[in-house]
Enzyme design. Structure first.
Site, PDB file in Angstrom:
ATOM      1  N   LYS A  11      10.295  27.559  68.796  1.00 18.54           N
ATOM      2  CA  LYS A  11      11.216  26.486  68.412  1.00 18.54           C
ATOM      3  C   LYS A  11      12.353  27.153  67.652  1.00 18.54           C
ATOM      4  O   LYS A  11      12.213  27.544  66.501  1.00 18.54           O
ATOM      5  CB  LYS A  11      10.495  25.464  67.536  1.00 18.54           C
ATOM      6  N   GLY A  50       9.665  29.238  56.211  1.00 16.48           N
ATOM      7  CA  GLY A  50      10.608  28.228  55.771  1.00 16.48           C
ATOM      8  C   GLY A  50      10.171  27.602  54.461  1.00 16.48           C
ATOM      9  O   GLY A  50       9.473  28.222  53.656  1.00 16.48           O
ATOM     10  N   SER A  51      10.560  26.354  54.267  1.00 15.92           N
ATOM     11  CA  SER A  51      10.305  25.671  53.005  1.00 15.92           C
ATOM     12  C   SER A  51       8.842  25.246  52.874  1.00 15.92           C
ATOM     13  O   SER A  51       8.117  25.136  53.857  1.00 15.92           O
ATOM     14  CB  SER A  51      11.190  24.430  52.903  1.00 15.92           C
ATOM     15  N   ARG A  52       8.454  24.963  51.632  1.00  9.45           N
ATOM     16  CA  ARG A  52       7.097  24.466  51.396  1.00  9.45           C
ATOM     17  C   ARG A  52       6.903  23.107  52.068  1.00  9.45           C
ATOM     18  O   ARG A  52       5.862  22.871  52.690  1.00  9.45           O
ATOM     19  CB  ARG A  52       6.811  24.349  49.896  1.00  9.45           C
ATOM     20  N   GLY A  56       8.408  21.911  54.721  1.00 11.37           N
ATOM     21  CA  GLY A  56       8.301  22.091  56.167  1.00 11.37           C
ATOM     22  C   GLY A  56       6.977  22.691  56.576  1.00 11.37           C
ATOM     23  O   GLY A  56       6.343  22.239  57.534  1.00 11.37           O
ATOM     24  N   GLY A  57       6.545  23.715  55.859  1.00 12.38           N
ATOM     25  CA  GLY A  57       5.282  24.359  56.188  1.00 12.38           C
ATOM     26  C   GLY A  57       4.105  23.429  56.030  1.00 12.38           C
ATOM     27  O   GLY A  57       3.205  23.376  56.888  1.00 12.38           O
ATOM     28  N   GLU A  62       4.704  30.904  55.916  1.00  9.37           N
ATOM     29  CA  GLU A  62       5.227  31.564  54.716  1.00  9.37           C
ATOM     30  C   GLU A  62       6.244  30.613  54.114  1.00  9.37           C
ATOM     31  O   GLU A  62       7.203  30.227  54.778  1.00  9.37           O
ATOM     32  CB  GLU A  62       5.861  32.916  55.085  1.00  9.37           C
ATOM     33  N   CYS A 102      13.022  35.464  50.826  1.00 10.71           N
ATOM     34  CA  CYS A 102      11.760  34.918  50.349  1.00 10.71           C
ATOM     35  C   CYS A 102      11.176  35.771  49.228  1.00 10.71           C
ATOM     36  O   CYS A 102      10.278  35.324  48.508  1.00 10.71           O
ATOM     37  CB  CYS A 102      10.769  34.796  51.497  1.00 10.71           C
ATOM     38  N   GLU A 111      10.423  27.133  43.203  1.00 12.06           N
ATOM     39  CA  GLU A 111      11.475  27.956  43.792  1.00 12.06           C
ATOM     40  C   GLU A 111      12.796  27.203  43.882  1.00 12.06           C
ATOM     41  O   GLU A 111      12.841  26.028  44.247  1.00 12.06           O
ATOM     42  CB  GLU A 111      11.061  28.407  45.194  1.00 12.06           C
TER      43      GLU A 111
END
Length: 512
Positions: free
Chosen positions: A175, A232-234, A236-237, A256, A293, A383
């Site tokens: 994606k 990506g972001s928390r 999103g993950g 991650e 990151c 973060e």
């Protein structure tokens, strides 16, 4: 590579990160029907691809690397405009992308990743005989990979997740990130050429583009997808983790996500080179507009004169730090709000700010608080993605340890130390290794070496599974699982487990 008929309503334009203006040709986006087709093609390719000789798989990875290099300057130019990152950074990232692919080609050729083990039969063993047992690792199946915004090459279409999954024997459906459709498409076309040149099954790689969450959600929920790689972001993950766990058959998501990478400024190091450390820190903080990151977003130090020298130098270096274009307007807006919230916090002081820029340029910042305030407010440990860092002033070692124990899981932890700090560092190391996937001494966390001993992972929320790494040769293990074969006749055994194999293996627990 998945395709779709283009109509005005399903077109995606590249956006110049510096100006916010669209440029170049439009790209057709994909929908749920395309997800279905891509996953079906990946599933159809799986048995063929995983059964190919290891040398063929390795040659395929090498060929992808060569095809990416062959794109030449158009790839760098596209990535520069879509990400706002400078040429030198992206040329280095292209080199890292190529290096990852070639590293995994070497891993495949060596064969150690298969984890071959043989426990020969012991028919005369008392009180019970032992059967013949043989083990190898097999690929999980098709893998969904999500491109990252901050690494348009090394963590995206042909990045580490794709390289390690293909090395494991898994077809990949990518994606692509909506912020760099041109960059991703150029790389996807290079992979497609490698597929054709190496005579790989057509479905071994597919590239999808789609705005919003619809395509990504459908991809994770497709029953033919066996694992997910994400950077990506928390938010999103974790959304992907929840989707994957809600499936009738849950699958692993290797995400991650979030890390502020604490840097411990030890007393003797501050006393002897506090000013130099302050200047070097700002160089790491502002690299790539802080959009790494592994950016040093948290500093821990015990009060003292050396800390004052560090802060004076950091303040001066920050004042000279230019504002840099951030990856997307959304990332810039989130960074700006995060910094505004931090600077307006009643228990936080502003140490220094960088130059003010226009448009989507981020202004660097260094802030400070007390250990007491940090421990009382969990939000201070979250973060802020960009060139912002928070110093936590500690009264003594005991308070520093309390802050460390309260901090979330991290990708990295760094100790800046001199010889006089050794005893304290030894006491802190057991705490750090439980908090981070990589512990550094006298360096800065920005920059990740692609190597066999590298770990780019860590306890939650830095990743969704702290037992793995997304960088280095061990990344292949995420997309494999062990299978044991008991008392199989030789003609049924996989070739790698037969007695005449030349691949490395363990026999009765000893290397052979």
């Amino acid at each position: 590579m998945a395709t779709q008929t283009a109509t005005p309503s399903n077109m995606l334009r590249s956006i110049d990160a510096a100006t916010g203006e669209p440029f170049g040709d439009a790209f057709a986006t994909h929908g749920t029907d395309d997800v279905d087709a891509a996953c079906a093609a990946a599933a159809a390719a799986f048995d063929d691809y995983r059964s190919r000789p290891l040398e063929d798989r390795a040659a395929f990875l090498d060929r992808i690397a060569d095809e990416i290099v062959a794109i030449g300057d158009p790839l760098i130019e596209a990535a520069m405009r879509e990400s706002g990152l400078p040429r030198a950074r992206l040329e280095g990232e292209r080199g890292r992308t190529v290096g990852q692919l070639k590293l995994f080609a070497q891993v495949v050729r060596a064969g150690n990743f298969l984890g071959l083990r043989v426990d020969p039969a012991l028919p005369d063993r008392q009180p019970l005989p032992r059967p013949d047992l043989r083990l190898r690792k097999v690929p999980l199946g098709p893998v969904a990979v999500f491109g990252a915004s901050n690494f348009p090459l090394a963590f995206s279409t042909a990045g580490g997740d794709t390289a390690s999954a293909l090395a494991a024997g898994c077809p990949v459906v990518v994606k692509g990130h909506g912020a760099h459709p041109r960059t991703g498409t150029l790389v996807a076309e290079a992979i497609a050429r490698a597929v054709q040149t190496c005579n790989m099954p057509a479905g071994v790689f597919n590239h999808l583009l789609g705005p919003g969450n619809q395509v990504g959600s459908a991809l994770v929920q497709d029953p033919r997808i066996a694992a997910v790689g994400f950077t990506g972001s928390r938010a999103g993950g974790m959304a992907l983790v929840k989707l994957a766990q809600a499936r009738p058959v849950p699958i692993p998501v290797y995400a991650e996500m979030s890390s502020i990478n604490p840097v411990l400024l030890m007393p003797h190091a501050l006393a002897t080179r506090g000013a130099a450390l302050g200047t070097a820190f700002v160089g790491s903080l502002t690299m790539g507009a802080g959009q790494f990151c592994t950016n040093p977003g948290l500093l821990l130090a015990i009060e003292g004169e050396g800390l004052d020298a560090f802060l004076d130098a950091a303040r001066t270096a920050l004042a000279d730090a230019p504002a840099s274009t951030m990856l997307t307007p959304g990332i810039h807006a989130a960074y700006t709000k995060g910094v505004e919230d931090l600077s307006s916090h009643a228990k936080v002081e502003t140490i220094g700010r960088g130059a003010v820029g226009s448009g989507t340029c981020g202004q660097a910042g260094l802030f400070a608080t007390t250990a007491e305030a940090f421990l009382a407010d969990e939000a201070l440990g979250h973060e802020i993605f960009g060139a912002s860092s928070l110093l936590v002033r500690c009264r003594d070692e005991a308070e520093l340890v309390r802050v460390l124990r309260a901090a979330e899981g991290q990708l990295t932890a760094t100790i800046q130390m001199d010889g006089g700090d050794t005893d304290m560092a030894q006491r802190l190391l057991p705490v750090l290794e439980l908090k981070a996937g990589r512990v550094l001494v006298n360096g800065w966390p920005t920059g990740v070496e692609v190597a066999h001993a590298m770990v780019h992972g860590g306890p939650f929320p830095s990743t969704s599974d702290g037992r793995t790494t997304s960088v280095g040769s061990m990344a292949i293990d995420r997309y494999l699982r062990p299978v044991s074969y008991q008392n199989l006749p030789a003609e049924l055994l996989p070739a790698e487990l037969r007695d005449d194999t030349t691949l490395p293996r363990m026999i009765d627990g000893k290397s052979a």
